[in-house]
Design an enzyme around this catalytic site. Structure first.
Site, PDB file in Angstrom:
ATOM      1  N   VAL A  63       0.806  -1.217   0.000  1.00  0.00           N
ATOM      2  CA  VAL A  63       0.000   0.000   0.000  1.00  0.00           C
ATOM      3  C   VAL A  63       0.840   1.269   0.000  1.00  0.00           C
ATOM      4  CG1 VAL A  63      -1.928  -1.159   1.146  1.00  0.00           C
ATOM      5  CG2 VAL A  63      -0.255   0.098   2.530  1.00  0.00           C
ATOM      6  N   ASN A  89      -7.429  -0.646   6.098  1.00  0.00           N
ATOM      7  CA  ASN A  89      -7.078  -1.440   7.270  1.00  0.00           C
ATOM      8  C   ASN A  89      -5.599  -1.824   7.313  1.00  0.00           C
ATOM      9  OD1 ASN A  89      -7.673  -3.380   9.567  1.00  0.00           O
ATOM     10  ND2 ASN A  89      -7.056  -4.847   7.977  1.00  0.00           N
ATOM     11  N   SER A 142      -6.356   3.472  15.881  1.00  0.00           N
ATOM     12  CA  SER A 142      -6.002   2.727  17.089  1.00  0.00           C
ATOM     13  C   SER A 142      -6.144   3.635  18.301  1.00  0.00           C
ATOM     14  CB  SER A 142      -4.558   2.229  17.007  1.00  0.00           C
ATOM     15  OG  SER A 142      -4.106   1.725  18.249  1.00  0.00           O
ATOM     16  N   TYR A 155       4.276   4.267  15.859  1.00  0.00           N
ATOM     17  CA  TYR A 155       2.946   3.707  15.597  1.00  0.00           C
ATOM     18  C   TYR A 155       1.862   4.664  16.086  1.00  0.00           C
ATOM     19  CZ  TYR A 155      -1.073   0.548  15.818  1.00  0.00           C
ATOM     20  OH  TYR A 155      -2.311  -0.026  15.670  1.00  0.00           O
ATOM     21  N   ALA A 157       2.012   7.861  16.519  1.00  0.00           N
ATOM     22  CA  ALA A 157       1.983   9.070  15.690  1.00  0.00           C
ATOM     23  C   ALA A 157       1.247   8.831  14.377  1.00  0.00           C
ATOM     24  CB  ALA A 157       3.408   9.547  15.417  1.00  0.00           C
TER      25      ALA A 157
END
Length: 245
Positions: A63, A89, A142, A155, A157
């Site tokens: 991605v 996702n 999250s 993660y 950030a």
């Protein structure tokens, strides 16, 4: 909730929450475009989905590669004629290191996948949604992007950026018929367990357990549905009453 005549594109589709979303949408009538970096697991999911639908396209794609993303969306539009639902996702998340010990290269990789992957798929899919005056974009963020997790600064950030992007984009496109929301899971059952109803003990929520893939997928499916027609620009936490740790 039914999704007959709807086309859904799901990234990170082969395991965990992405797989559960694919199974629920397929069972409920959607045509599916499944994207993942793991081709073997994608094909296994496509076989699993034959119980519900044959209308499934699969694409092996990183991605973070904008050219590859554009190709996926172009071929998907050629195959199904439209994209009604986009579930962003795909993400990197297995990390646990202090900020000072996290390399610049790892920061860049997390940004490329977790932020730019969302940007690339959304940017490629939006024009057809706007043209059709209909779309649902659901970004998987999250609780780390809400509270910030120690030893997961990069993660946290990137997921905080996804939440902010969701809120900003919604203000641009909601009036054009495209609703944009994010979901922020707390502790989720391990993605390598195929049972989408599996939960296990967790000290991180006041419920004392993890959330199942199905529970997370049901929220995503609701936001993708016509029943959620007055919800946009929201980040919804699904975390079992999270302890802020």
């Amino acid at each position: 909730m039914r999704f007959d005549n709807k086309v859904a594109l799901i990234t990170g589709a082969s395991v965990g929450i992405g797989r559960a979303v694919a199974l629920l949408l397929g069972e409920r009538g959607a045509k599916l475009i499944l994207v993942d970096i793991n081709g073997e697991k994608l094909e296994a999911l496509k076989t699993e989905l034959k119980a519900y639908t044959e209308d499934v396209l699969t694409f092996v794609c990183d991605v973070s590669d904008e050219t590859a993303v554009s190709k996926v969306v172009t071929e998907s539009l050629q195959g199904f004629g439209k994209i009604d639902i986009l579930v962003n996702n795909a993400a990197l998340w297995r990390c646990k290191s202090s900020f000072v010990d996290t390399s610049t290269e790892e920061w860049k990789r997390f940004i490329d996948v977790n932020i730019m992957g969302v940007v690339y798929f959304t940017k490629a899919s939006l024009p057809s949604m706007i043209e059709n005056s209909y779309g649902r974009v659901i970004n998987v963020a999250s609780v780390a992007g809400v509270y910030g997790n120690a030893n997961m600064a990069h993660y946290s950030a990137t997921k905080g950026a996804v939440i902010a992007f969701t809120k900003a984009l919604a203000k641009e496109v909601t009036g054009k018929g495209v609703l944009v929301n994010s979901v922020s899971p707390g502790s989720v059952s391990p993605s390598d367990i195929s049972d989408i109803d599996h939960t296990q003990e967790s000290a991180l929520s006041f419920m004392g357990r993890t959330g199942s893939d199905r529970e997370n997928a049901e929220l995503i499916c609701f936001l993708a549905s016509d029943e959620a027609s007055y919800i946009s620009g929201q980040n919804i936490q699904i975390d079992g009453c999270r302890k802020k740790m």
